[in-house]
Design a protein around this motif. Structure first.
Motif, PDB file in Angstrom:
ATOM      1  N   LEU A 190       1.798   6.111  -7.247  1.00 61.48           N
ATOM      2  CA  LEU A 190       1.771   7.256  -7.115  1.00 61.48           C
ATOM      3  C   LEU A 190       1.364   8.295  -5.558  1.00 61.48           C
ATOM      4  N   ASN A 191       1.467   9.277  -5.640  1.00 61.49           N
ATOM      5  CA  ASN A 191       1.384  10.406  -4.358  1.00 61.49           C
ATOM      6  C   ASN A 191       0.024  10.498  -4.593  1.00 61.49           C
ATOM      7  N   THR A 192      -0.275  10.580  -3.126  1.00 60.59           N
ATOM      8  CA  THR A 192      -1.735  11.112  -2.894  1.00 60.59           C
ATOM      9  C   THR A 192      -0.890  12.523  -1.859  1.00 60.59           C
ATOM     10  N   ARG A 193      -2.256  13.040  -1.633  1.00 61.89           N
ATOM     11  CA  ARG A 193      -1.703  14.678  -1.125  1.00 61.89           C
ATOM     12  C   ARG A 193      -1.752  13.373   1.005  1.00 61.89           C
ATOM     13  N   ARG A 194      -1.795  12.087   0.956  1.00 65.02           N
ATOM     14  CA  ARG A 194      -1.456  11.923   3.023  1.00 65.02           C
ATOM     15  C   ARG A 194      -0.246  10.814   2.587  1.00 65.02           C
ATOM     16  N   GLY A 195      -0.064  10.617   1.558  1.00 62.23           N
ATOM     17  CA  GLY A 195       0.878   9.841   1.290  1.00 62.23           C
ATOM     18  C   GLY A 195       1.630   9.119  -0.134  1.00 62.23           C
ATOM     19  N   ILE A 196       0.956   7.556  -0.433  1.00 64.36           N
ATOM     20  CA  ILE A 196       1.570   7.113  -1.261  1.00 64.36           C
ATOM     21  C   ILE A 196       0.750   5.657  -1.738  1.00 64.36           C
ATOM     22  N   ILE A 197       0.302   5.218  -3.219  1.00 67.94           N
ATOM     23  CA  ILE A 197      -1.151   4.126  -3.392  1.00 67.94           C
ATOM     24  C   ILE A 197       0.025   3.478  -4.294  1.00 67.94           C
ATOM     25  N   ARG A 198       0.244   2.164  -4.746  1.00 65.52           N
ATOM     26  CA  ARG A 198      -0.040   1.327  -6.345  1.00 65.52           C
ATOM     27  C   ARG A 198      -0.719   1.192  -6.986  1.00 65.52           C
ATOM     28  N   PHE A 199      -1.648   1.064  -7.947  1.00 69.26           N
ATOM     29  CA  PHE A 199      -2.195   0.562  -8.845  1.00 69.26           C
ATOM     30  C   PHE A 199      -1.810  -0.438  -9.618  1.00 69.26           C
ATOM     31  N   ASN A 200      -2.609  -1.407 -10.269  1.00 73.83           N
ATOM     32  CA  ASN A 200      -2.431  -2.407 -11.050  1.00 73.83           C
ATOM     33  C   ASN A 200      -2.844  -2.455 -12.369  1.00 73.83           C
ATOM     34  N   GLY A 201      -4.155  -1.780 -12.160  1.00 78.23           N
ATOM     35  CA  GLY A 201      -5.230  -1.644 -13.569  1.00 78.23           C
ATOM     36  C   GLY A 201      -6.591  -2.031 -13.024  1.00 78.23           C
ATOM     37  N   PHE A 202      -6.093  -3.160 -11.326  1.00 79.51           N
ATOM     38  CA  PHE A 202      -6.972  -3.398 -10.748  1.00 79.51           C
ATOM     39  C   PHE A 202      -7.067  -3.339  -9.503  1.00 79.51           C
ATOM     40  N   GLU A 203      -6.656  -2.965  -8.785  1.00 77.56           N
ATOM     41  CA  GLU A 203      -6.746  -2.988  -6.823  1.00 77.56           C
ATOM     42  C   GLU A 203      -5.881  -1.967  -6.683  1.00 77.56           C
ATOM     43  N   THR A 204      -6.142  -1.562  -5.665  1.00 76.48           N
ATOM     44  CA  THR A 204      -5.338  -0.441  -5.064  1.00 76.48           C
ATOM     45  C   THR A 204      -4.849  -0.411  -4.064  1.00 76.48           C
ATOM     46  N   GLU A 205      -3.545  -0.375  -3.691  1.00 74.35           N
ATOM     47  CA  GLU A 205      -2.780  -0.989  -2.433  1.00 74.35           C
ATOM     48  C   GLU A 205      -2.499   0.967  -1.364  1.00 74.35           C
ATOM     49  N   GLY A 206      -2.477   0.728  -0.363  1.00 70.25           N
ATOM     50  CA  GLY A 206      -1.815   2.248   0.150  1.00 70.25           C
ATOM     51  C   GLY A 206      -0.156   1.695   0.915  1.00 70.25           C
ATOM     52  N   LEU A 207       0.126   2.004   0.657  1.00 63.69           N
ATOM     53  CA  LEU A 207       2.335   2.026   1.219  1.00 63.69           C
ATOM     54  C   LEU A 207       2.068   3.074   1.967  1.00 63.69           C
ATOM     55  N   GLY A 208       1.124   3.995   2.375  1.00 65.65           N
ATOM     56  CA  GLY A 208       1.936   5.407   3.510  1.00 65.65           C
ATOM     57  C   GLY A 208       2.972   4.516   4.475  1.00 65.65           C
ATOM     58  N   ASP A 209       2.112   3.173   5.219  1.00 69.50           N
ATOM     59  CA  ASP A 209       3.112   2.774   6.098  1.00 69.50           C
ATOM     60  C   ASP A 209       4.597   2.911   6.096  1.00 69.50           C
ATOM     61  N   TYR A 210       4.670   2.436   4.854  1.00 73.37           N
ATOM     62  CA  TYR A 210       6.317   2.021   4.293  1.00 73.37           C
ATOM     63  C   TYR A 210       6.654   3.674   4.447  1.00 73.37           C
ATOM     64  N   PHE A 211       6.662   4.582   4.381  1.00 73.27           N
ATOM     65  CA  PHE A 211       6.968   5.368   3.754  1.00 73.27           C
ATOM     66  C   PHE A 211       7.208   6.669   5.522  1.00 73.27           C
ATOM     67  N   GLN A 212       6.253   6.376   6.152  1.00 75.34           N
ATOM     68  CA  GLN A 212       5.785   7.522   7.599  1.00 75.34           C
ATOM     69  C   GLN A 212       6.464   6.556   9.032  1.00 75.34           C
ATOM     70  N   ASN A 213       7.167   5.725   9.186  1.00 74.74           N
ATOM     71  CA  ASN A 213       7.356   5.433  10.071  1.00 74.74           C
ATOM     72  C   ASN A 213       9.022   4.652   9.701  1.00 74.74           C
ATOM     73  N   PRO A 214       9.815   5.366   9.462  1.00 77.24           N
ATOM     74  CA  PRO A 214      11.025   5.415   9.188  1.00 77.24           C
ATOM     75  C   PRO A 214      12.592   5.134  10.285  1.00 77.24           C
ATOM     76  N   ALA A 215      11.739   5.517  11.530  1.00 78.22           N
ATOM     77  CA  ALA A 215      12.436   5.566  13.360  1.00 78.22           C
ATOM     78  C   ALA A 215      13.202   7.432  13.001  1.00 78.22           C
ATOM     79  N   ILE A 216      13.119   7.816  11.967  1.00 79.36           N
ATOM     80  CA  ILE A 216      14.115   8.939  11.025  1.00 79.36           C
ATOM     81  C   ILE A 216      12.866  10.711  12.070  1.00 79.36           C
ATOM     82  N   THR A 217      12.817  11.282  12.737  1.00 77.07           N
ATOM     83  CA  THR A 217      12.278  12.539  12.889  1.00 77.07           C
ATOM     84  C   THR A 217      11.867  13.696  12.331  1.00 77.07           C
ATOM     85  N   ASN A 218      12.770  13.720  11.344  1.00 76.05           N
ATOM     86  CA  ASN A 218      12.619  14.814  10.528  1.00 76.05           C
ATOM     87  C   ASN A 218      12.111  14.483   8.836  1.00 76.05           C
ATOM     88  N   PHE A 219      11.343  13.499   9.623  1.00 75.14           N
ATOM     89  CA  PHE A 219      10.643  12.526   7.558  1.00 75.14           C
ATOM     90  C   PHE A 219       8.994  13.304   7.478  1.00 75.14           C
TER      91      PHE A 219
END
Length: 322
Positions: A190-219
């Protein structure tokens, strides 16, 4: 490759969802439900009385459903001939779970029915406060998940009620939270205002670091659309440019989970910058010959009298991309 979409409205139609039904691909644009034809064009199959809230499938009687809010819904067995049911309980948006179709009725009420022709709608109320908007409705496993500005509510079959699974989001409420979602290998991404998370019915994990540090300036980092082909997932990641900008683009990023000595982690490939405007939806679709990844978007055209005008677009690429 571009897919041509014809429209005559002077105002830009709202961009809705994409859905596969009986080997056909359907899209929502404003009040219209369209079907992709063999010439890579969309044919209008239904024009409703209001903006379409979304498409769904009634699993027990295999009918395509198009919601129109307070105007009710239409259902069809072939996507061509439609029947109107003037029942606001099924006005959409929709998801399907365990032989029932689930629909949003208002911002604190969900309904479900086993069929859409002669339905008996069961109502589930008190899903959070009515002052917080429902931003999406999804399925995880065999349970519906209701997304709101301030959290995720999952159906508890034992209690026959929805439970708040992410109360911490009451502090992070925003209209952009959870507007995009895709179930992938047992997780609901799921997206959020600040990035992306994932949910398996019990726990939630934040995944923002994977998508916010790709070494691309216009990302950017905001997730605009998600899709899956059953093996890989595909994220359309925003660029830090206003949607109302000529040349608006998003990054297409395939990703999958891999094993590592420190635990499973995501492998992400920043594959291509899509120059097709503000992407809103994506879906994997087999057209009988090739597996495709199809996008719907809107491209900014001009501003006149303080109104932004957009051109509706769609595009596709063949899979696999990696």
């Amino acid at each position: 490759n571009a897919i041509t979409i014809y429209h005559t409205s002077a105002l830009p139609p709202s961009v809705g969802g994409l859905l596969e039904f009986n080997n056909g691909l359907y899209a929502v644009w404003g009040a219209a439900v369209l079907q992709l034809n063999s010439d890579n064009q969309f044919d209008a199959r239904l024009v409703g009385p209001a903006t379409c809230t979304g498409l769904g499938i009634s699993p027990t009687d295999n009918r395509l459903v198009a919601g129109f809010g307070s105007s009710g819904y239409y259902h069809s067995t072939d996507g061509i001939t439609w029947t109107l049911v003037s029942n606001t309980a099924g006005g959409g948006p929709f998801t399907s779970s365990r032989n029932r179709i689930w629909s949003v009725q208002n911002d604190s009420t969900i309904t479900s029915a086993s069929d859409v022709v002669t339905p008996t709608w069961t109502t589930y109320s008190n899903i959070g406060t009515s002052t917080r908007v429902i931003t999406g409705i999804y399925t995880l496993g065999d349970a519906p998940v209701v997304a709101k500005e301030d959290g995720l509510w999952m159906y508890d079959r034992a209690a026959n009620a929805f439970r708040d699974m992410t109360p911490e989001y009451q502090r992070f409420a925003h209209p952009d939270n959870f507007t995009v979602g895709q179930e992938i290998n047992g997780w609901l991404y799921l997206n959020t205002r600040r990035g992306i998370i994932r949910f398996n019915g019990f726990e939630t994990e934040g995944l923002g670091d994977y998508f916010q540090n790709p070494a691309i300036t216009n990302f950017g980092g905001r997730i605009k659309a998600l899709a899956s082909d059953g093996v890989w997932a595909y994220a359309c990641v925003d660029t830090p440019t206003s949607d109302a900008t000529t040349g608006k683009a998003v990054w297409l990023c395939p990703f999958t989970e891999i094993e590592s000595p420190g635990g499973d982690e995501l492998s992400i490939h920043t594959l291509h910058e899509l120059q097709i405007g503000d992407v809103r939806n994506a879906i994997s679709f087999y057209d009988g010959t090739n597996p495709l990844l199809i996008f719907s978007s809107r491209r900014f055209m001009a501003t006149a009298a303080s109104v932004d005008y957009y051109q509706p677009l769609a595009a596709y690429t063949r899979l696999p991309l990696r």
